[in-house]
Design a protein around this motif. Structure first.
Motif, PDB file in Angstrom:
ATOM      1  N   GLY A  47       7.187  88.852  41.434  1.00  0.00           N
ATOM      2  CA  GLY A  47       8.201  88.896  40.397  1.00  0.00           C
ATOM      3  C   GLY A  47       9.620  88.639  40.852  1.00  0.00           C
ATOM      4  N   GLU A  48       9.837  88.478  42.159  1.00  0.00           N
ATOM      5  CA  GLU A  48      11.195  88.239  42.638  1.00  0.00           C
ATOM      6  C   GLU A  48      11.429  86.754  42.920  1.00  0.00           C
ATOM      7  OE1 GLU A  48      12.639  89.581  46.410  1.00  0.00           O
ATOM      8  OE2 GLU A  48      10.794  89.074  47.473  1.00  0.00           O
ATOM      9  N   THR A  49      12.692  86.402  43.102  1.00  0.00           N
ATOM     10  CA  THR A  49      13.059  85.072  43.571  1.00  0.00           C
ATOM     11  C   THR A  49      13.662  85.235  44.954  1.00  0.00           C
ATOM     12  OG1 THR A  49      13.488  84.225  41.347  1.00  0.00           O
ATOM     13  CG2 THR A  49      14.473  83.035  43.177  1.00  0.00           C
ATOM     14  N   PHE A  50      13.015  84.624  45.934  1.00  0.00           N
ATOM     15  CA  PHE A  50      13.451  84.704  47.327  1.00  0.00           C
ATOM     16  C   PHE A  50      14.131  83.389  47.679  1.00  0.00           C
ATOM     17  CE2 PHE A  50      12.829  84.291  51.931  1.00  0.00           C
ATOM     18  CZ  PHE A  50      13.255  85.538  52.381  1.00  0.00           C
ATOM     19  N   GLY A  51      15.438  83.438  47.903  1.00  0.00           N
ATOM     20  CA  GLY A  51      16.187  82.236  48.215  1.00  0.00           C
ATOM     21  C   GLY A  51      16.200  81.939  49.703  1.00  0.00           C
ATOM     22  N   ILE A  52      16.185  80.652  50.042  1.00  0.00           N
ATOM     23  CA  ILE A  52      16.355  80.210  51.435  1.00  0.00           C
ATOM     24  C   ILE A  52      17.477  79.188  51.439  1.00  0.00           C
ATOM     25  CG2 ILE A  52      15.288  79.151  53.448  1.00  0.00           C
ATOM     26  CD1 ILE A  52      12.574  80.013  52.442  1.00  0.00           C
ATOM     27  N   VAL A  53      18.522  79.447  52.239  1.00  0.00           N
ATOM     28  CA  VAL A  53      19.708  78.604  52.216  1.00  0.00           C
ATOM     29  C   VAL A  53      20.119  78.244  53.637  1.00  0.00           C
ATOM     30  CG1 VAL A  53      21.380  80.490  52.261  1.00  0.00           C
ATOM     31  CG2 VAL A  53      21.977  78.364  51.103  1.00  0.00           C
ATOM     32  N   GLY A  54      20.792  77.106  53.768  1.00  0.00           N
ATOM     33  CA  GLY A  54      21.284  76.672  55.076  1.00  0.00           C
ATOM     34  C   GLY A  54      21.717  75.220  55.009  1.00  0.00           C
ATOM     35  N   GLU A  55      22.332  74.748  56.084  1.00  0.00           N
ATOM     36  CA  GLU A  55      22.775  73.360  56.152  1.00  0.00           C
ATOM     37  C   GLU A  55      21.578  72.415  56.142  1.00  0.00           C
ATOM     38  OE1 GLU A  55      26.563  72.926  58.917  1.00  0.00           O
ATOM     39  OE2 GLU A  55      25.163  74.374  59.773  1.00  0.00           O
ATOM     40  N   SER A  56      21.823  71.152  55.810  1.00  0.00           N
ATOM     41  CA  SER A  56      20.780  70.135  55.869  1.00  0.00           C
ATOM     42  C   SER A  56      20.249  70.047  57.299  1.00  0.00           C
ATOM     43  CB  SER A  56      21.326  68.776  55.433  1.00  0.00           C
ATOM     44  OG  SER A  56      21.725  68.811  54.084  1.00  0.00           O
ATOM     45  N   GLY A  57      18.922  70.017  57.424  1.00  0.00           N
ATOM     46  CA  GLY A  57      18.305  69.931  58.739  1.00  0.00           C
ATOM     47  C   GLY A  57      17.996  71.265  59.379  1.00  0.00           C
ATOM     48  N   CYS A  58      18.211  72.378  58.648  1.00  0.00           N
ATOM     49  CA  CYS A  58      17.975  73.694  59.255  1.00  0.00           C
ATOM     50  C   CYS A  58      16.502  74.095  59.229  1.00  0.00           C
ATOM     51  CB  CYS A  58      18.819  74.757  58.567  1.00  0.00           C
ATOM     52  SG  CYS A  58      18.285  75.157  56.890  1.00  0.00           S
ATOM     53  N   ILE A 217      14.616  77.152  47.421  1.00  0.00           N
ATOM     54  CA  ILE A 217      15.237  76.548  48.598  1.00  0.00           C
ATOM     55  C   ILE A 217      16.434  75.717  48.154  1.00  0.00           C
ATOM     56  CG2 ILE A 217      14.876  74.911  50.490  1.00  0.00           C
ATOM     57  CD1 ILE A 217      11.852  75.699  50.319  1.00  0.00           C
ATOM     58  N   GLY A 218      17.581  75.915  48.799  1.00  0.00           N
ATOM     59  CA  GLY A 218      18.761  75.157  48.425  1.00  0.00           C
ATOM     60  C   GLY A 218      19.838  75.234  49.484  1.00  0.00           C
ATOM     61  N   HIS A 219      20.820  74.335  49.392  1.00  0.00           N
ATOM     62  CA  HIS A 219      21.967  74.405  50.297  1.00  0.00           C
ATOM     63  C   HIS A 219      23.252  74.768  49.547  1.00  0.00           C
ATOM     64  CE1 HIS A 219      21.930  70.095  48.999  1.00  0.00           C
ATOM     65  NE2 HIS A 219      23.224  70.324  48.871  1.00  0.00           N
ATOM     66  N   ILE A 227      20.208  82.555  40.956  1.00  0.00           N
ATOM     67  CA  ILE A 227      18.805  82.777  40.588  1.00  0.00           C
ATOM     68  C   ILE A 227      18.072  83.753  41.500  1.00  0.00           C
ATOM     69  CG2 ILE A 227      17.844  80.878  41.973  1.00  0.00           C
ATOM     70  CD1 ILE A 227      16.036  80.240  39.544  1.00  0.00           C
ATOM     71  N   SER A 228      18.593  84.016  42.689  1.00  0.00           N
ATOM     72  CA  SER A 228      17.838  84.771  43.694  1.00  0.00           C
ATOM     73  C   SER A 228      18.051  86.274  43.609  1.00  0.00           C
ATOM     74  CB  SER A 228      18.205  84.289  45.106  1.00  0.00           C
ATOM     75  OG  SER A 228      17.923  82.922  45.273  1.00  0.00           O
ATOM     76  N   ASP A 229      17.029  87.028  44.020  1.00  0.00           N
ATOM     77  CA  ASP A 229      17.134  88.477  44.209  1.00  0.00           C
ATOM     78  C   ASP A 229      17.504  88.782  45.662  1.00  0.00           C
ATOM     79  OD1 ASP A 229      16.256  89.330  41.541  1.00  0.00           O
ATOM     80  OD2 ASP A 229      14.335  88.467  42.122  1.00  0.00           O
ATOM     81  N   ARG A 230      16.788  88.145  46.580  1.00  0.00           N
ATOM     82  CA  ARG A 230      17.105  88.250  48.002  1.00  0.00           C
ATOM     83  C   ARG A 230      17.269  86.846  48.573  1.00  0.00           C
ATOM     84  NH1 ARG A 230      13.190  90.441  51.449  1.00  0.00           N
ATOM     85  NH2 ARG A 230      11.580  89.735  49.991  1.00  0.00           N
ATOM     86  N   ILE A 231      18.037  86.755  49.669  1.00  0.00           N
ATOM     87  CA  ILE A 231      18.351  85.452  50.243  1.00  0.00           C
ATOM     88  C   ILE A 231      18.165  85.502  51.752  1.00  0.00           C
ATOM     89  CG2 ILE A 231      20.118  83.664  50.559  1.00  0.00           C
ATOM     90  CD1 ILE A 231      21.431  84.667  47.982  1.00  0.00           C
ATOM     91  N   ALA A 232      17.495  84.471  52.299  1.00  0.00           N
ATOM     92  CA  ALA A 232      17.386  84.294  53.746  1.00  0.00           C
ATOM     93  C   ALA A 232      18.262  83.116  54.149  1.00  0.00           C
ATOM     94  CB  ALA A 232      15.933  84.032  54.147  1.00  0.00           C
ATOM     95  N   VAL A 233      19.028  83.289  55.211  1.00  0.00           N
ATOM     96  CA  VAL A 233      19.898  82.230  55.725  1.00  0.00           C
ATOM     97  C   VAL A 233      19.250  81.643  56.973  1.00  0.00           C
ATOM     98  CG1 VAL A 233      22.197  81.660  56.589  1.00  0.00           C
ATOM     99  CG2 VAL A 233      21.930  83.429  54.831  1.00  0.00           C
ATOM    100  N   MET A 234      19.077  80.310  56.988  1.00  0.00           N
ATOM    101  CA  MET A 234      18.448  79.644  58.125  1.00  0.00           C
ATOM    102  C   MET A 234      19.468  78.827  58.905  1.00  0.00           C
ATOM    103  SD  MET A 234      14.626  78.342  57.020  1.00  0.00           S
ATOM    104  CE  MET A 234      14.245  77.941  58.733  1.00  0.00           C
ATOM    105  N   HIS A 254      26.268  88.092  59.551  1.00  0.00           N
ATOM    106  CA  HIS A 254      26.135  87.052  60.571  1.00  0.00           C
ATOM    107  C   HIS A 254      27.294  86.070  60.463  1.00  0.00           C
ATOM    108  CE1 HIS A 254      24.449  83.851  63.059  1.00  0.00           C
ATOM    109  NE2 HIS A 254      23.592  84.742  63.511  1.00  0.00           N
ATOM    110  N   PRO A 255      27.887  85.652  61.584  1.00  0.00           N
ATOM    111  CA  PRO A 255      29.014  84.715  61.536  1.00  0.00           C
ATOM    112  C   PRO A 255      28.691  83.403  60.828  1.00  0.00           C
ATOM    113  CG  PRO A 255      28.791  85.659  63.727  1.00  0.00           C
ATOM    114  CD  PRO A 255      27.586  86.104  62.957  1.00  0.00           C
ATOM    115  N   TYR A 256      27.460  82.924  60.951  1.00  0.00           N
ATOM    116  CA  TYR A 256      27.100  81.681  60.277  1.00  0.00           C
ATOM    117  C   TYR A 256      27.133  81.864  58.763  1.00  0.00           C
ATOM    118  CZ  TYR A 256      24.326  77.707  58.693  1.00  0.00           C
ATOM    119  OH  TYR A 256      23.897  76.583  58.039  1.00  0.00           O
ATOM    120  N   THR A 257      26.618  82.985  58.279  1.00  0.00           N
ATOM    121  CA  THR A 257      26.682  83.277  56.845  1.00  0.00           C
ATOM    122  C   THR A 257      28.131  83.370  56.383  1.00  0.00           C
ATOM    123  OG1 THR A 257      24.646  84.569  57.092  1.00  0.00           O
ATOM    124  CG2 THR A 257      25.857  84.823  55.034  1.00  0.00           C
TER     125      THR A 257
END
Length: 341
Positions: A47-58, A217-219, A227-234, A254-257
């Motif tokens: 039932g959740e939306t798990f986001g994955i975000v990062g620069e192109s090529g991550c 998945i998005g950048h 749209i997300s409930d939780r987000i992972a940064v790659m 995280h400094p990258y975030t």
């Protein structure tokens, strides 16, 4: 948001990796490997939306393809409802794909231009021999109506639709088999901003109505946040931070975030803060020859030569309700660590 720790995850990814052989080096003579995804682990709850975000090529889109076994992983586990998808035989995996579907980035390239909309949407039902004849036509019409398309357009071809309408066709096709999990791979990045909002709202409405679970998945951070409930940064094939969207946007560790958040344009000057914006400097390192230790240390203003260059930090939860970060100095945001670059 409900406590997720009390639930069994719908999907659990453990140590997922994908290394591509790209030929031998000129001087070493050794087989070079591109580490597109390197030891990625996370959980997605029903039932959740798990986001994955990062620069192109991550490696975020590659991660989505590995989950569906569109690419075969080098190592790791993908547990869906407790069953490891990577151990399934082709026939078993074909059956399991009814429960896991994907919405692709390019709504035109993902649709066969020689097929009519009705046939595109009905194709999964035909492939899995679920419906035929009048029942098939009715289901295709229902799906078109569900995503906001008139069933009267069923005999048109993809090129007769706008980009947003084509993405609605892709969504209808993904819903055809009544999946439990949908991987949205850059599902709005090819669309105009106004159309992006329409598609994001449609996905949210469908999630509530059909009790869907998404990996989004998005950048673009604003779209992922919406749209997300939780987000992972790659970053460079690894997850460097996982948190709820509120934790991530209000207390990034995280400094990258921090750099990604600082890159979001601010249209209203009155909303600008007095604080200094953190600018990501330097080029993204090559995944063929990643830096030693922390992969972000070559671009990090807080990095220590003694620790960050020598030892890769592990992704571990902190004190903020499961907020996890892979950083040796996750709270050092105001002062640089002694010995920094």
């Amino acid at each position: 948001m409900r406590s997720l720790r009390e639930e069994e995850p719908l999907l659990e990814v453990k140590g997922l990796s994908k290394h591509f052989d790209i030929g031998k080096g000129w001087f070493s003579g050794k087989q070079a490997k591109l580490k597109a995804v390197d030891d990625v682990s996370f959980k997605v709850y029903k039932g959740e939306t798990f986001g994955i975000v990062g620069e192109s090529g991550c490696g975020k889109s590659t991660t989505g393809s590995l989950i569906l076994r569109l690419l075969e992983p080098t190592a790791g586990e993908v547990l869906f409802e407790g069953e490891d998808l990577l151990k399934l035989k082709p026939k078993q995996m074909r059956e399991k794909r009814k429960d896991i579907q994907m919405i692709f980035q390019d709504p035109y390239a993902s649709l066969n231009p020689r097929m009519k909309v009705r046939d595109l949407i009905a194709e999964p039902l035909i492939t899995h021999r679920m419906l035929e004849g009048a029942q098939l036509d009715r289901r295709a019409a229902e799906l078109m109506d569900l995503v906001g398309l008139s069933p009267a357009y069923a005999n048109r071809y993809p090129h007769e639709f706008s980009g947003g309408q084509r993405q609605r066709i892709g969504i209808a096709r993904a819903l055809a088999l009544k999946p439990k999990l949908i991987v949205c791979d850059e599902a709005v990045s090819a669309l105009d901003v106004s159309i992006q909002a329409q598609i994001l709202n449609l996905l949210s409405d469908l999630q509530k109505e059909l009790k869907l679970t998404y990996i989004f998945i998005g950048h673009g951070l604003p779209a992922v946040k919406h749209i997300s409930d939780r987000i992972a940064v790659m970053y460079l094939g690894k997850i460097v931070e996982i948190a709820t969207k509120d934790q991530l946007f209000q207390h990034a560790k995280h400094p990258y975030t921090e750099g990604l958040l600082s890159s979001i344009p601010i249209s209203d000057p009155s909303q600008r803060t007095e604080g200094k914006r953190f600018i990501l400097e330097g080029d993204l390192p090559s995944p063929v020859n990643p830096p030693s230790g922390c992969s972000f240390h070559t671009r990090c203003p807080y990095a220590s030569q003694l620790l960050c260059k020598a030892e890769a930090p592990k992704l571990h939860a902190g004190d903020h309700g499961g907020h996890a970060t892979a950083c040796h100095y996750p709270l050092e945001k105001s002062l640089k660590v002694a010995g920094s670059y």
